[in-house]
Design an enzyme around this catalytic site. Structure first.
Site, PDB file in Angstrom:
ATOM      1  N   SER A 170      39.122  32.607  34.785  1.00 12.33           N
ATOM      2  CA  SER A 170      40.040  31.710  34.559  1.00 12.33           C
ATOM      3  C   SER A 170      41.501  31.858  33.901  1.00 12.33           C
ATOM      4  O   SER A 170      42.001  32.757  34.533  1.00 12.33           O
ATOM      5  CB  SER A 170      39.319  30.394  33.671  1.00 12.33           C
ATOM      6  OG  SER A 170      40.070  29.256  33.835  1.00 12.33           O
ATOM      7  N   HIS A 218      40.463  30.687  39.752  1.00  9.75           N
ATOM      8  CA  HIS A 218      40.054  29.363  40.257  1.00  9.75           C
ATOM      9  C   HIS A 218      41.214  28.531  39.935  1.00  9.75           C
ATOM     10  O   HIS A 218      42.005  28.882  39.223  1.00  9.75           O
ATOM     11  CB  HIS A 218      38.684  28.854  39.763  1.00  9.75           C
ATOM     12  CG  HIS A 218      38.945  28.367  38.398  1.00  9.75           C
ATOM     13  ND1 HIS A 218      38.186  27.170  37.885  1.00  9.75           N
ATOM     14  CD2 HIS A 218      39.454  28.908  37.305  1.00  9.75           C
ATOM     15  CE1 HIS A 218      38.503  27.234  36.725  1.00  9.75           C
ATOM     16  NE2 HIS A 218      39.095  28.037  36.285  1.00  9.75           N
TER      17      HIS A 218
END
Length: 408
Positions: free
Chosen positions: A97, A120
């Site tokens: 992330s 993501h």
């Protein structure tokens, strides 16, 4: 929602030093981030305060984090990028992330054996009406594009290509991260005699779509670079000369020029242009006798009349101008109606495009919908505008950070 649960470590094994910055010997410094970014972990404010004490010319960043708040992560990334020291990132276990963005703050990014790298799209939570949700979706899209640009700067490619990988939630092994261009090398195990033990963490990855690389599909292969075209030869080849000679002979034959006539390329092209111009000029139409015109008119269906081409072209031009003026008038009526509805508080400005599309499809239906909306249902002043201080005390500040700040 299970995918938005905290990724707090499951166990800390009695170790409390999950984040530290310290100067070491030999003009080096060590930054260890074994925690979430912001929330209950490493905040940008704390990071800035401690990074100011680093005077070394070399910084080693050791990273093991599932990510966290996108704003704090971008701030930490920029703080490291702007520091005068040379930064080397070691992904000891996980850079997921927004932690994957922090990893790219290093001038060199090293994947430790068996480590993982995950990217993501940005996440966020929002409570409110449809307009609030739409605005939140727009913000998340901007944040994701911003993050994709950082990946593209490091690894090449376009923002759109990296957004595709982010949307799919792509996990990389150490070797796959290097192949994708996100990391520079995979470091073999090295053990220093005086190295301090590095704390370990076991993260709960069930908040993500895939709980680690072993559960995720392989990342898409990196697009192969196109080989640049070869430089043209210095002069025509024998094959090219044969083709040109054959072409010249064919042109002379078609134009009726003797094969032995001395004619250079420019003269041959001029003769070709002249022949093409003669063929392109249509013969002038012969005037149609009046009796013939009357005969043609007699054979036309009832209600059909003959009209000169010039008159027809003039009528078509005027019709096009009329259609353009009508379209402009319709758009002005639409914009005026939408402006009046927003001013009356019938819907927020963020919904203007929605009602504009409705108007373009069915103006009368859209007009009826706008007339049915109650006035004053949308406050004219946006909440949170400058001039008022939000309540940041106690639980209000906590819920404000959790439910309104986009995260990645």
């Amino acid at each position: 929602m299970s995918r938005l649960r905290s990724a707090r470590p499951q166990a800390r094994s009695g170790v409390s030093d999950w984040y530290r910055i310290r100067n070491l010997a030999d003009d080096t410094a060590e930054v260890v981030i074994y925690d979430e970014i912001s929330w209950w972990g490493v905040s940008a404010q704390q990071f800035l305060k401690e990074l100011r004490d680093i005077s070394a010319s070399q910084i080693t960043l050791r990273l093991n984090s599932p990510g966290g708040d996108v704003f704090d992560g971008i701030a930490i990334y920029n703080l490291l990028r702007s520091h005068p020291a040379q930064v080397t990132t070691y992904v000891d276990s996980l850079a997921a992330s927004i932690a994957s963005v922090i990893a790219l703050a290093g001038d060199k990014v090293v994947m430790q054996p068996h480590s993982q790298f995950m990217i993501h799209d940005a996440w966020g939570m929002c409570i409110g009406n449809a307009a609030d949700m739409t605005e939140m979706a727009t913000q998340l899209g901007r944040h994701s594009d911003n993050i994709a640009a950082i990946y593209a700067d490091k690894a090449g490619g376009t923002v759109a290509e990296w957004r595709e990988r982010m949307t799919a939630e792509t996990w990389f092994t150490a070797d796959e991260a290097v192949a994708a261009g996100l990391a520079d090398e995979v470091r073999e195990h090295q053990r220093a005699a005086d190295a301090a033990p590095v704390p370990q963490a076991s993260w709960d990855l069930t908040m993500f779509r895939y709980a680690g690389r072993e559960h995720a599909p392989a990342p898409a292969a990196r697009a192969a670079l196109q080989t640049p075209p070869a430089e043209p030869a210095a002069g025509p080849t024998d094959q090219e000369e044969d083709i040109v000679s054959t072409l010249n002979e064919g042109l002379r034959e078609r134009l009726g020029i003797a094969s032995d006539a001395e004619l250079d390329d420019d003269a041959l092209l001029a003769a070709l242009n002249e022949a093409l111009a003669e063929r392109a000029e249509p013969p002038a139409p012969e005037p149609v006798p009046a009796p013939v015109q009357e005969s043609v008119a007699a054979r036309l269906p009832e209600g059909t009349v003959l009209i000169e081409q010039a008159v027809l072209d003039d009528l078509r031009g005027k019709a096009a101008l009329g259609a353009l003026a009508h379209e402009r008038q319709v758009n002005e009526d639409r914009d005026r109606a939408l402006d009046e509805a927003i001013k009356a508080g019938k819907f927020p400005p963020a919904r203007r495009e929605h009602y504009a599309r409705m108007w373009d499809v069915d103006p009368e239906g859209a007009r009826q919908v706008l007339a049915s909306l109650a006035e004053g249902t949308v406050p004219l002043a946006d909440l949170g505008e400058p001039g008022g201080e939000p309540d940041q005390s106690g639980d209000n500040a906590f819920y404000d950070r959790i439910f309104t700040t986009p995260g990645a």
